[in-house]
Design a protein around this motif. Structure first.
Motif, PDB file in Angstrom:
ATOM      1  N   CYS A  97      27.625  23.023  50.372  1.00 48.22           N
ATOM      2  CA  CYS A  97      27.841  22.640  51.770  1.00 48.22           C
ATOM      3  C   CYS A  97      26.584  22.900  52.597  1.00 48.22           C
ATOM      4  O   CYS A  97      26.179  22.059  53.413  1.00 48.22           O
ATOM      5  CB  CYS A  97      29.015  23.414  52.362  1.00 48.22           C
ATOM      6  SG  CYS A  97      30.621  22.958  51.692  1.00 48.22           S
ATOM      7  N   MET A  98      25.967  24.050  52.395  1.00 48.65           N
ATOM      8  CA  MET A  98      24.750  24.369  53.139  1.00 48.65           C
ATOM      9  C   MET A  98      23.622  23.404  52.794  1.00 48.65           C
ATOM     10  O   MET A  98      22.853  22.989  53.669  1.00 48.65           O
ATOM     11  CB  MET A  98      24.345  25.819  52.895  1.00 48.65           C
ATOM     12  CG  MET A  98      25.298  26.795  53.566  1.00 48.65           C
ATOM     13  SD  MET A  98      24.813  28.514  53.408  1.00 48.65           S
ATOM     14  CE  MET A  98      25.487  28.903  51.792  1.00 48.65           C
ATOM     15  N   GLY A  99      23.534  23.003  51.536  1.00 46.55           N
ATOM     16  CA  GLY A  99      22.538  22.011  51.137  1.00 46.55           C
ATOM     17  C   GLY A  99      22.791  20.672  51.811  1.00 46.55           C
ATOM     18  O   GLY A  99      21.854  19.995  52.257  1.00 46.55           O
ATOM     19  N   HIS A 100      24.054  20.284  51.903  1.00 44.73           N
ATOM     20  CA  HIS A 100      24.393  19.026  52.580  1.00 44.73           C
ATOM     21  C   HIS A 100      24.014  19.105  54.064  1.00 44.73           C
ATOM     22  O   HIS A 100      23.487  18.141  54.620  1.00 44.73           O
ATOM     23  CB  HIS A 100      25.886  18.713  52.423  1.00 44.73           C
ATOM     24  CG  HIS A 100      26.304  17.455  53.105  1.00 44.73           C
ATOM     25  ND1 HIS A 100      25.919  16.208  52.653  1.00 44.73           N
ATOM     26  CD2 HIS A 100      27.060  17.249  54.218  1.00 44.73           C
ATOM     27  CE1 HIS A 100      26.427  15.280  53.455  1.00 44.73           C
ATOM     28  NE2 HIS A 100      27.132  15.887  54.418  1.00 44.73           N
ATOM     29  N   THR A 101      24.266  20.257  54.680  1.00 47.16           N
ATOM     30  CA  THR A 101      23.890  20.439  56.082  1.00 47.16           C
ATOM     31  C   THR A 101      22.381  20.292  56.248  1.00 47.16           C
ATOM     32  O   THR A 101      21.913  19.633  57.182  1.00 47.16           O
ATOM     33  CB  THR A 101      24.342  21.816  56.605  1.00 47.16           C
ATOM     34  OG1 THR A 101      25.763  21.868  56.562  1.00 47.16           O
ATOM     35  CG2 THR A 101      23.862  22.051  58.031  1.00 47.16           C
ATOM     36  N   GLY A 102      21.622  20.868  55.335  1.00 44.92           N
ATOM     37  CA  GLY A 102      20.164  20.775  55.402  1.00 44.92           C
ATOM     38  C   GLY A 102      19.674  19.336  55.287  1.00 44.92           C
ATOM     39  O   GLY A 102      18.698  18.953  55.944  1.00 44.92           O
ATOM     40  N   GLY A 157      22.340  17.283  58.443  1.00 45.82           N
ATOM     41  CA  GLY A 157      22.602  17.822  59.776  1.00 45.82           C
ATOM     42  C   GLY A 157      24.086  17.968  60.073  1.00 45.82           C
ATOM     43  O   GLY A 157      24.461  18.463  61.137  1.00 45.82           O
ATOM     44  N   HIS A 158      24.940  17.578  59.147  1.00 51.52           N
ATOM     45  CA  HIS A 158      26.393  17.705  59.332  1.00 51.52           C
ATOM     46  C   HIS A 158      26.784  19.171  59.147  1.00 51.52           C
ATOM     47  O   HIS A 158      26.442  19.780  58.140  1.00 51.52           O
ATOM     48  CB  HIS A 158      27.158  16.834  58.330  1.00 51.52           C
ATOM     49  CG  HIS A 158      26.836  15.379  58.456  1.00 51.52           C
ATOM     50  ND1 HIS A 158      27.121  14.481  57.449  1.00 51.52           N
ATOM     51  CD2 HIS A 158      26.272  14.661  59.450  1.00 51.52           C
ATOM     52  CE1 HIS A 158      26.739  13.271  57.828  1.00 51.52           C
ATOM     53  NE2 HIS A 158      26.221  13.366  59.042  1.00 51.52           N
ATOM     54  N   ARG A 159      27.525  19.717  60.105  1.00 54.37           N
ATOM     55  CA  ARG A 159      27.842  21.143  60.042  1.00 54.37           C
ATOM     56  C   ARG A 159      29.321  21.446  59.848  1.00 54.37           C
ATOM     57  O   ARG A 159      29.698  22.587  59.658  1.00 54.37           O
ATOM     58  CB  ARG A 159      27.359  21.836  61.317  1.00 54.37           C
ATOM     59  CG  ARG A 159      25.859  21.723  61.469  1.00 54.37           C
ATOM     60  CD  ARG A 159      25.337  22.504  62.657  1.00 54.37           C
ATOM     61  NE  ARG A 159      26.085  22.187  63.873  1.00 54.37           N
ATOM     62  CZ  ARG A 159      26.144  22.996  64.925  1.00 54.37           C
ATOM     63  NH1 ARG A 159      25.506  24.142  64.911  1.00 54.37           N
ATOM     64  NH2 ARG A 159      26.828  22.644  65.997  1.00 54.37           N
ATOM     65  N   GLY A 160      30.187  20.445  59.876  1.00 56.30           N
ATOM     66  CA  GLY A 160      31.621  20.682  59.742  1.00 56.30           C
ATOM     67  C   GLY A 160      32.141  20.296  58.370  1.00 56.30           C
ATOM     68  O   GLY A 160      31.838  19.220  57.857  1.00 56.30           O
ATOM     69  N   PHE A 161      32.919  21.191  57.779  1.00 62.19           N
ATOM     70  CA  PHE A 161      33.469  20.958  56.442  1.00 62.19           C
ATOM     71  C   PHE A 161      34.925  21.381  56.392  1.00 62.19           C
ATOM     72  O   PHE A 161      35.339  22.305  57.079  1.00 62.19           O
ATOM     73  CB  PHE A 161      32.697  21.757  55.378  1.00 62.19           C
ATOM     74  CG  PHE A 161      31.260  21.358  55.288  1.00 62.19           C
ATOM     75  CD1 PHE A 161      30.863  20.337  54.444  1.00 62.19           C
ATOM     76  CD2 PHE A 161      30.306  21.986  56.070  1.00 62.19           C
ATOM     77  CE1 PHE A 161      29.537  19.951  54.367  1.00 62.19           C
ATOM     78  CE2 PHE A 161      28.977  21.614  56.004  1.00 62.19           C
ATOM     79  CZ  PHE A 161      28.591  20.599  55.159  1.00 62.19           C
ATOM     80  N   ARG A 162      35.669  20.706  55.579  1.00 63.95           N
ATOM     81  CA  ARG A 162      37.045  21.102  55.252  1.00 63.95           C
ATOM     82  C   ARG A 162      36.975  21.774  53.901  1.00 63.95           C
ATOM     83  O   ARG A 162      36.556  21.164  52.916  1.00 63.95           O
ATOM     84  CB  ARG A 162      37.951  19.870  55.193  1.00 63.95           C
ATOM     85  CG  ARG A 162      39.381  20.186  54.806  1.00 63.95           C
ATOM     86  CD  ARG A 162      40.207  18.880  54.837  1.00 63.95           C
ATOM     87  NE  ARG A 162      41.403  19.013  54.082  1.00 63.95           N
ATOM     88  CZ  ARG A 162      41.530  18.748  52.777  1.00 63.95           C
ATOM     89  NH1 ARG A 162      40.507  18.319  52.096  1.00 63.95           N
ATOM     90  NH2 ARG A 162      42.681  18.897  52.175  1.00 63.95           N
ATOM     91  N   ARG A 163      37.339  23.051  53.845  1.00 70.10           N
ATOM     92  CA  ARG A 163      37.314  23.775  52.575  1.00 70.10           C
ATOM     93  C   ARG A 163      38.747  24.018  52.107  1.00 70.10           C
ATOM     94  O   ARG A 163      39.622  24.319  52.903  1.00 70.10           O
ATOM     95  CB  ARG A 163      36.598  25.113  52.720  1.00 70.10           C
ATOM     96  CG  ARG A 163      35.143  24.946  53.053  1.00 70.10           C
ATOM     97  CD  ARG A 163      34.356  26.214  52.901  1.00 70.10           C
ATOM     98  NE  ARG A 163      34.924  27.299  53.667  1.00 70.10           N
ATOM     99  CZ  ARG A 163      34.479  28.553  53.593  1.00 70.10           C
ATOM    100  NH1 ARG A 163      33.472  28.853  52.800  1.00 70.10           N
ATOM    101  NH2 ARG A 163      35.029  29.499  54.303  1.00 70.10           N
ATOM    102  N   VAL A 164      38.941  23.884  50.804  1.00 78.81           N
ATOM    103  CA  VAL A 164      40.264  24.059  50.221  1.00 78.81           C
ATOM    104  C   VAL A 164      40.153  25.017  49.044  1.00 78.81           C
ATOM    105  O   VAL A 164      39.260  24.885  48.203  1.00 78.81           O
ATOM    106  CB  VAL A 164      40.843  22.702  49.727  1.00 78.81           C
ATOM    107  CG1 VAL A 164      42.201  22.904  49.082  1.00 78.81           C
ATOM    108  CG2 VAL A 164      40.928  21.717  50.874  1.00 78.81           C
TER     109      VAL A 164
END
Length: 98
Positions: free
Chosen positions: A47-52, A55-62
């Motif tokens: 998720c942090m790599g995707h943000t980098g 620039g997307h900072r919102g995630f749904r975690r399950v």
């Protein structure tokens, strides 16, 4: 007048012993999804790599796990649908045969 007999039995809920916990995540801004993993930290790193990159900072975690309810004093899966402990039932039947 008939009387009711109430019986209280303590139960416990635990993670099913034959399963693992699975962690998943998906971006709230696009269709990106992390690879499901048994390691929650690995999914967080993705998720942090995707943000980098985006620039997307919102995630749904399950976090998915499977649970089972057992009666205190019995091993997992050893309670009959009638509510009896099969070990106790077998011991009672063995005594009756002798």
């Amino acid at each position: 007048m008939p009387r009711a007999v109430l019986r209280y039995v303590t139960h416990r809920i635990t993670q099913h012993p034959d399963t693992d916990v699975t962690f998943e995540a998906e971006c709230l801004h696009c269709a990106w999804m992390a690879n499901p993993s048994e390691d929650g930290a690995a999914v967080d790193v993705e998720c942090m790599g995707h943000t980098g990159r985006s620039g997307h900072r919102g995630f749904r975690r399950v976090c998915t796990s499977f649970a089972m309810v057992t009666r205190d004093g019995t091993e997992a899966g050893l309670v009959l649908s009638s509510g009896e402990d099969p070990r106790q039932k077998a011991a009672t039947e063995a005594v009756g045969r002798t």
